[in-house]
Design a protein around this motif. Structure first.
Motif, PDB file in Angstrom:
ATOM      1  N   THR A   2      31.418  45.854  43.228  1.00 60.30           N
ATOM      2  CA  THR A   2      32.094  44.628  43.623  1.00 60.30           C
ATOM      3  C   THR A   2      32.592  44.725  45.066  1.00 60.30           C
ATOM      4  O   THR A   2      32.677  45.816  45.635  1.00 60.30           O
ATOM      5  CB  THR A   2      33.291  44.357  42.699  1.00 60.30           C
ATOM      6  OG1 THR A   2      34.249  45.400  42.867  1.00 60.30           O
ATOM      7  CG2 THR A   2      32.865  44.280  41.254  1.00 60.30           C
ATOM      8  N   ALA A   3      32.909  43.568  45.624  1.00 59.68           N
ATOM      9  CA  ALA A   3      33.409  43.530  46.997  1.00 59.68           C
ATOM     10  C   ALA A   3      34.721  44.305  47.113  1.00 59.68           C
ATOM     11  O   ALA A   3      34.964  44.986  48.123  1.00 59.68           O
ATOM     12  CB  ALA A   3      33.617  42.089  47.441  1.00 59.68           C
ATOM     13  N   ARG A  56      41.498  42.134  45.173  1.00 63.25           N
ATOM     14  CA  ARG A  56      41.656  42.740  43.849  1.00 63.25           C
ATOM     15  C   ARG A  56      41.530  41.683  42.758  1.00 63.25           C
ATOM     16  O   ARG A  56      42.149  40.635  42.815  1.00 63.25           O
ATOM     17  CB  ARG A  56      43.023  43.402  43.771  1.00 63.25           C
ATOM     18  CG  ARG A  56      43.260  44.107  42.479  1.00 63.25           C
ATOM     19  CD  ARG A  56      44.571  44.825  42.514  1.00 63.25           C
ATOM     20  NE  ARG A  56      44.300  46.165  42.037  1.00 63.25           N
ATOM     21  CZ  ARG A  56      45.064  47.194  42.270  1.00 63.25           C
ATOM     22  NH1 ARG A  56      46.130  47.055  42.982  1.00 63.25           N
ATOM     23  NH2 ARG A  56      44.743  48.347  41.780  1.00 63.25           N
ATOM     24  N   PRO A  57      40.702  41.976  41.755  1.00 62.64           N
ATOM     25  CA  PRO A  57      40.485  40.982  40.687  1.00 62.64           C
ATOM     26  C   PRO A  57      41.697  40.810  39.790  1.00 62.64           C
ATOM     27  O   PRO A  57      42.554  41.566  39.688  1.00 62.64           O
ATOM     28  CB  PRO A  57      39.316  41.550  39.896  1.00 62.64           C
ATOM     29  CG  PRO A  57      39.155  42.961  40.296  1.00 62.64           C
ATOM     30  CD  PRO A  57      39.887  43.149  41.575  1.00 62.64           C
TER      31      PRO A  57
END
Length: 57
Positions: A2-3, A56-57
């Motif tokens: 993920t980024a 941040r997810p």
């Protein structure tokens, strides 16, 4: 990857490299441009870690 994870990894790597450059400059090289490069890497790493915190997810 993920980024968030990529940005975090780049930031951590830059901080580690910046510390290593500054330690080498203090112990062996004694060069102002070399020290500036170390500080630049630390700043870049801190900036990337700050961006990772926003992603941040």
């Amino acid at each position: 990857m993920t980024a968030y994870r990529f940005t975090q990894a780049v930031g951590i790597a830059a901080v580690i490299l910046g510390v290593l450059v500054l330690v080498r400059d203090a112990v062996q090289v004694h060069s102002i441009p070399y020290g500036i490069a170390g500080v630049g890497l630390l700043a870049f790493g801190a900036w990337r870690l700050q961006i990772a915190g926003r992603l941040r997810p």
